[in-house]
Design a protein around this motif. Structure first.
Motif, PDB file in Angstrom:
ATOM      1  N   ALA A  62       5.789  -8.897   2.915  1.00 56.89           N
ATOM      2  CA  ALA A  62       4.762 -10.739   2.845  1.00 56.89           C
ATOM      3  C   ALA A  62       3.690  -9.578   2.349  1.00 56.89           C
ATOM      4  O   ALA A  62       3.082 -10.786   1.119  1.00 56.89           O
ATOM      5  N   ILE A  63       3.012  -8.946   1.472  1.00 55.98           N
ATOM      6  CA  ILE A  63       2.810  -8.177   0.874  1.00 55.98           C
ATOM      7  C   ILE A  63       3.288  -8.599  -0.189  1.00 55.98           C
ATOM      8  O   ILE A  63       2.991  -8.713  -1.158  1.00 55.98           O
ATOM      9  N   ASP A 103       2.333   0.662  -2.401  1.00 55.28           N
ATOM     10  CA  ASP A 103       2.336   1.340  -1.109  1.00 55.28           C
ATOM     11  C   ASP A 103       2.118   2.302  -1.096  1.00 55.28           C
ATOM     12  O   ASP A 103       3.370   3.374  -1.204  1.00 55.28           O
ATOM     13  N   LYS A 136      -6.262  -0.980   1.221  1.00 53.71           N
ATOM     14  CA  LYS A 136      -5.843  -2.656   1.921  1.00 53.71           C
ATOM     15  C   LYS A 136      -6.932  -2.487   2.818  1.00 53.71           C
ATOM     16  O   LYS A 136      -7.384  -1.996   3.517  1.00 53.71           O
ATOM     17  N   LEU A 157       0.958 -10.053  -2.674  1.00 58.64           N
ATOM     18  CA  LEU A 157       0.259 -10.057  -4.245  1.00 58.64           C
ATOM     19  C   LEU A 157       1.154 -10.168  -6.102  1.00 58.64           C
ATOM     20  O   LEU A 157       0.355 -10.387  -6.519  1.00 58.64           O
ATOM     21  N   ARG A 175       2.400   4.718   1.772  1.00 56.30           N
ATOM     22  CA  ARG A 175       3.307   4.848   2.981  1.00 56.30           C
ATOM     23  C   ARG A 175       4.704   3.644   2.856  1.00 56.30           C
ATOM     24  O   ARG A 175       4.296   2.987   2.947  1.00 56.30           O
ATOM     25  N   MET A 176       5.827   4.239   3.017  1.00 58.08           N
ATOM     26  CA  MET A 176       6.909   3.352   3.001  1.00 58.08           C
ATOM     27  C   MET A 176       7.929   3.875   3.856  1.00 58.08           C
ATOM     28  O   MET A 176       8.051   5.055   3.517  1.00 58.08           O
ATOM     29  N   PRO A 177       9.105   3.481   4.526  1.00 56.92           N
ATOM     30  CA  PRO A 177       9.203   4.713   5.215  1.00 56.92           C
ATOM     31  C   PRO A 177      10.706   5.161   4.292  1.00 56.92           C
ATOM     32  O   PRO A 177      10.682   4.640   3.076  1.00 56.92           O
ATOM     33  N   THR A 178      11.448   5.897   4.543  1.00 55.17           N
ATOM     34  CA  THR A 178      12.359   6.471   3.764  1.00 55.17           C
ATOM     35  C   THR A 178      11.132   7.504   2.024  1.00 55.17           C
ATOM     36  O   THR A 178      10.443   8.165   2.412  1.00 55.17           O
ATOM     37  N   GLY A 229      -3.550   2.075   3.925  1.00 52.35           N
ATOM     38  CA  GLY A 229      -3.669   1.426   4.483  1.00 52.35           C
ATOM     39  C   GLY A 229      -5.341   2.001   4.895  1.00 52.35           C
ATOM     40  O   GLY A 229      -6.745   0.989   5.106  1.00 52.35           O
ATOM     41  N   TYR A 230      -5.684   3.414   4.933  1.00 47.44           N
ATOM     42  CA  TYR A 230      -6.644   3.610   5.392  1.00 47.44           C
ATOM     43  C   TYR A 230      -7.567   4.325   4.211  1.00 47.44           C
ATOM     44  O   TYR A 230      -6.318   5.532   3.890  1.00 47.44           O
ATOM     45  N   ASP A 250       6.856  -2.254  -2.463  1.00 43.96           N
ATOM     46  CA  ASP A 250       5.926  -2.217  -0.639  1.00 43.96           C
ATOM     47  C   ASP A 250       7.216  -3.234  -0.054  1.00 43.96           C
ATOM     48  O   ASP A 250       8.436  -3.235  -0.109  1.00 43.96           O
ATOM     49  N   ASP A 251       7.537  -2.181   1.421  1.00 44.90           N
ATOM     50  CA  ASP A 251       8.335  -2.729   1.993  1.00 44.90           C
ATOM     51  C   ASP A 251       7.998  -4.408   2.845  1.00 44.90           C
ATOM     52  O   ASP A 251       8.973  -4.382   4.120  1.00 44.90           O
ATOM     53  N   ASP A 252       7.153  -3.851   2.717  1.00 40.70           N
ATOM     54  CA  ASP A 252       6.827  -5.643   3.712  1.00 40.70           C
ATOM     55  C   ASP A 252       6.957  -6.476   2.512  1.00 40.70           C
ATOM     56  O   ASP A 252       5.844  -6.664   1.455  1.00 40.70           O
TER      57      ASP A 252
END
Lengths: 202, 562
Positions: free
Chosen positions: A14-15, A54, A104, A19, A56-59, A83-84, A10-12
């Motif tokens: 905090a997530i 995840d 999520k 986890l 959705r991640m950039p790149t 996410g949705y 995951d690129d976030d």
């Protein structure tokens, strides 16, 4: 369980951290990756485990990573986080072999359940793969012609049918059969057939 | 003496000579006057001089009616005139004639001409108001001519003087007209006595009733908007020291109604021989109608911008919902982990603190996301504030974080180093950025998946301006669309209203900047068209007011906005 590793991609940060907390609390060892690329370069196929990914991640997105894993014939179980509720994306992910697509924020019990199932599946898959490897070793010494014949025997064809198909005499077929029984230490043709199926020849 | 007369007569080209005599038409008296006028006192004068003196207009006035008509005409023409009356024709009535003329046409002199002189008679008539008393005899002809010329010249001078007064009156009327029509006032500040005199509508402009002004600087300062007092004082002091033209915009507040007026004063100090300023004079113009019109335009733009933001809301809201999931996920995960640890009976204090710290941080993050969106769609009047443009751009990228993430765009942000605060409306400038970033995302979605979508937003400081560039590596904009880009309702996308760029440009221009598509240099139109060009770059500039010297700009901008 300790030999299993749950890979969190995951690129976030905090997530990833949170986890990790959940997995740690439930006694899973885990490893965090900030991107799909990082995971691909660091991950070792030999290590049992599963991936929490995840979508959705950039790149590189989770979906692309899943595609690459399948292209590499990796059967590592993948849990997709999204996410949705994006039904088409969920369907595509499932078709690519994700074992779960979770929305999520995910309830920790649901997540842990999914991880357990994923690891279980990974275990089964790995045992099967190991067995197949053993069989492959046993089948190693066979000549290509013998291998071909084994496949045909496994499908329940008679010596006569095989002789006709391969354009050889029935006697030759019988000789090969005796040879196969001896080499694979099988007591009868039914046993041979089971071996062939497990080895993926039939 | 003679030459002086000649000069006078030469400078005035004659006038009306109203000849009053018994003869109804041209008679001997007329002839006598003609001779007198044509016979120059300075007999040696050349023909040219005579021509210059030429136009004497002899009006015969044989009756009271014709006299009245002739004199009324002369008055209307504001033309020098003289009444030359033959005493013979009136005899005893001469005194009455003179009185009548002086009563009705007080400026027009009367010359009495008589064949036989009498000292007492002359004294009586001169006392009654006659301009001259001339004996009409053959040897006195030049004398008559000179008397007429002199009297006419004297009258001409009087007229000239009256005209000058009238002109002064007229120009004063002009000034009053200009001052009232143009909402202009004049101030005159005598620094020695401290007295300030206002003319024109200055009292009204400063929100005072007529006569209410205390005629001091303090009384003036009391009429100002309190926020503007220091700036005005600073500008006055500066103009006094630098001897430069004083120009300052300020607001007045009507004491009773609280009505605001926007004024601009322009003036200068006057300095005595010792270099000491002794007086300040200047004009004040009422800018209120312009400022109100500007405000109306600003308000309308704000309303349209607000509508467009509401339109952008759907775009941002789905991103926002997604973005909110991040902190919520973290919070849920933390809670789950803590629950499990508690169930396991192992929740060390340090671990618990770390978990709740994370929960708290993420709750704040969720709050910020919501606040950002709420700010973006708020319905408050535009307000210009000094902002860190880098920060504004960063926030806009934050607003667009999810749409960018979903489109898989790699974002590079290059803030400007050493950028002074920029006067802007944060929400409106963010709206411009959201529009540009959204356009970039959509442009890049048009490209095949073979390359990574890249967006670079940079802020740079130029001379007196700050520049923001938004670059994407999408397919670029077709050359034939370049000219129409900023038109309302122009869109290359079917599901778009086509207001984004038009509104963005209006917003940037209302900030005193400009927004444009940056043309790719050295590229022929066929290549630029939808091929593998250098993508698209939009850039906009905003003026920077960073030093004291530019402070007026800021004040003007602030007052214009508030």
């Amino acid at each position: 369980m300790s030999e299993h590793c749950v890979h969190v991609v995951d690129d976030d940060p905090a997530i990833r951290r949170s986890l990790g907390l959940v997995l740690g609390a439930h006694g899973f060892s885990h490893h965090e990756y900030a991107s799909a690329e990082a995971f691909l370069s660091e991950y070792k196929q030999s290590q049992p485990g599963c991936v929490i990914l995840d979508l959705r991640m950039p790149t590189m997105s989770g979906e692309e990573l899943l595609k690459i894993l399948r292209e590499r014939r990796s059967e590592l179980p993948v849990i997709m986080l999204t996410g949705y509720a994006d039904v088409p994306v969920a369907v595509r992910a499932m078709k690519l072999g994700a074992i779960d697509v979770l929305q999520k924020p995910v309830d920790h019990a649901v997540l842990v359940d999914a991880v357990r199932r994923a690891l279980h599946q990974d275990g089964i898959r790995r045992r099967r793969a190991a067995e197949r490897d053993r069989l492959t070793q046993r089948l190693e010494p066979l000549t290509p012609r013998q291998r071909e014949m084994l496949g045909m025997l496994a499908t329940g064809k008679t010596s006569k049918q095989i002789a006709l198909e391969l354009g050889v005499s029935v006697k030759t077929v019988d000789n090969h059969r005796a040879e196969l029984l001896a080499r694979l230490q099988a007591s009868n043709v039914a046993e041979l057939a089971a071996l062939a199926v497990r080895a993926g020849l039939a | 003496m003679n030459s002086e007369v000649s000069r006078q007569t030469r400078s005035h080209t004659g006038g009306s000579v109203v000849v009053v005599c018994a003869d109804r038409a041209e008679g001997p008296f007329h002839q006598a006057i003609r001779v007198a006028l044509s016979c120059r006192a300075d007999a040696g004068a050349d023909a040219e001089a005579r021509d210059a003196d030429a136009s004497f207009d002899l009006q015969p006035a044989g009756s009271r009616e014709s006299l009245r008509d002739a004199l009324d005409l002369a008055c209307r023409r504001t033309w020098p005139a003289v009444v030359v009356a033959d005493l013979l024709a009136f005899g005893a009535d001469a005194g009455e004639l003179i009185e009548n003329v002086r009563e009705r046409w007080p400026q027009i002199p009367v010359i009495i001409v008589t064949a036989r002189g009498s000292e007492e008679r002359a004294a009586t008539l001169l006392a009654a108001g006659a301009g001259a008393y001339v004996i009409n005899r053959g040897d006195r002809v030049p004398e008559l001519g000179r008397a007429i010329r002199e009297t006419l010249a004297h009258h001409a001078e009087q007229l000239e003087g009256r005209r000058a007064i009238a002109e002064r009156r007229f120009s004063r009327a002009h000034l009053d007209l200009v001052m009232s029509a143009g909402n202009i006032g004049i101030f005159d500040w005598d620094l020695e006595s401290g007295r300030v005199i206002w003319q024109g509508k200055l009292e009204e402009m400063m929100g005072l009733a007529p006569g209410e002004f205390g005629e001091t600087y303090e009384s003036f300062a009391q009429c100002l908007h309190p926020d503007d007092v220091p700036e005005v004082e600073r500008a006055v002091a500066q103009a006094r020291v630098t001897r430069a033209i004083f120009e300052q915009e300020y607001r007045s507040v009507a004491r009773r109604t609280g009505t605001l007026r926007w004024l601009v004063a322009r003036g200068r100090f006057l300095y005595g021989p010792t270099g000491q300023a002794y007086r300040m004079i200047g004009v004040v113009m009422d800018l209120t109608p312009f400022r109100l019109a500007e405000q109306t335009a600003q308000r309308q733009l704000a309303q349209i911008a607000q509508l467009q933001r509401a339109n952008l809301l759907s775009l941002l809201a789905s991103g926002l919902a997604h973005e909110l999931n991040q902190p919520l996920s973290v919070i849920a995960n933390c809670a789950g982990a803590a629950l499990q640890m508690a169930a396991n009976g192992v929740l060390p204090k340090a671990q618990a603190a770390a978990i709740f710290d994370e929960v708290n941080r993420e709750a704040q993050r969720a709050g910020q996301i919501i606040r950002r969106l709420r700010d973006f769609i708020r319905r408050t009047p535009p307000e210009s504030m000094r902002c860190d443009l880098n920060e504004v751009v960063r926030e806009a990228l934050g607003l667009m974080a999810m749409p960018l993430r979903q489109a898989g765009v790699q974002v590079t942000f290059e803030p400007a180093a050493d950028l002074p605060p920029v006067l802007l409306d944060r929400v409106q400038i963010q709206q411009v950025l959201v529009n540009l970033i959204q356009n970039a995302i959509e442009a890049m979605q048009g490209c095949d998946g073979s390359r990574i979508c890249e967006l670079t937003v940079s802020v740079a400081r130029l001379a007196g301006r700050a520049r923001v560039r938004v670059w994407d590596n999408g397919p670029g904009i077709r050359a034939e669309d370049h000219d129409r880009l900023f038109e309302s309702f122009f869109s290359t996308k079917t599901h778009h209203l086509g207001m984004g760029l038009a509104i963005s440009r209006s917003i940037v221009e209302s900030h005193g900047g400009c927004l444009a598509l940056r043309e790719v240099q050295g590229m022929d139109p066929p290549q630029a068209c939808c091929s593998d060009s250098g993508g698209t770059t939009f850039e906009f500039t905003l003026p920077i007011y960073d030093t004291v010297g530019d402070a007026e700009g800021i004040v003007a901008g602030t007052t214009g906005q508030s």
